[in-house]
Design an enzyme around this catalytic site. Structure first.
Site, PDB file in Angstrom:
ATOM      1  CD  GLU A  80     -19.552  21.549  35.748  1.00 10.78           C
ATOM      2  OE1 GLU A  80     -19.703  22.157  36.826  1.00 10.78           O
ATOM      3  OE2 GLU A  80     -19.965  21.998  34.663  1.00 10.78           O
ATOM      4  CG  HIS A 102     -18.267  24.583  39.996  1.00 12.16           C
ATOM      5  ND1 HIS A 102     -18.324  25.853  40.538  1.00 12.16           N
ATOM      6  CD2 HIS A 102     -18.413  24.737  38.663  1.00 12.16           C
ATOM      7  CE1 HIS A 102     -18.506  26.735  39.573  1.00 12.16           C
ATOM      8  NE2 HIS A 102     -18.562  26.081  38.419  1.00 12.16           N
ATOM      9  CG  ASP A 159     -20.481  28.752  37.064  1.00 13.63           C
ATOM     10  OD1 ASP A 159     -21.114  27.703  37.293  1.00 13.63           O
ATOM     11  OD2 ASP A 159     -19.269  28.764  36.765  1.00 13.63           O
TER      12      ASP A 159
END
Length: 133
Positions: free
Chosen positions: A26, A81, A94
């Site tokens: 990521e 991200h 998240d």
């Protein structure tokens, strides 16, 4: 949807570049600007323990960006991200890690970028227009 944000084309390019460079992990970074306008995206190191599945913005760079903003530099509008799984929407991780502080989260997945407001009630989708720098 709430009012549109504007993103400089260069900010979009930087997020896409960061996604490519970080793969298969990521990517992450900061969105700098004012109000509803993102002037720059600044990629940072992903210091998460498992960068293939999570992201954590380098705290040294985050603190430096806050200091620069207090000194008159661009503010931190939000963060970005990538999702290597290809889903350009907030994940359950998240949701759990969100601060509910009203900042913008840009999520990059397979060359697609979506914006989300980190609202106290959860993520809200945002629209955006691309502008030249």
């Amino acid at each position: 949807m709430p009012s549109a944000y504007t993103l400089h084309r260069q900010a979009l390019s930087e997020m896409l570049r960061a996604e490519r460079l970080a793969a298969p992990g990521e990517a992450c970074g900061l969105l700098l600007g004012t109000g509803t306008h993102v002037h720059r995206a600044v990629a940072t190191a992903n210091v998460a323990a498992d960068p293939l599945r999570h992201f954590e913005i380098d705290p040294v760079l985050l603190i430096a960006a806050h200091r620069a903003a207090r000194a008159g530099g661009p503010g931190i509008v939000g963060y970005f991200h990538s999702h290597p799984n290809g889903l350009a929407r907030p994940s359950q991780t998240d949701q759990v890690n969100a601060a509910g502080d009203g900042r913008v989260w840009a999520i990059v997945a397979r060359g697609r970028i979506t914006l989300w407001k980190d609202a106290p009630s959860g993520f809200e989708p945002l629209s955006y227009d691309t502008v030249e720098g």
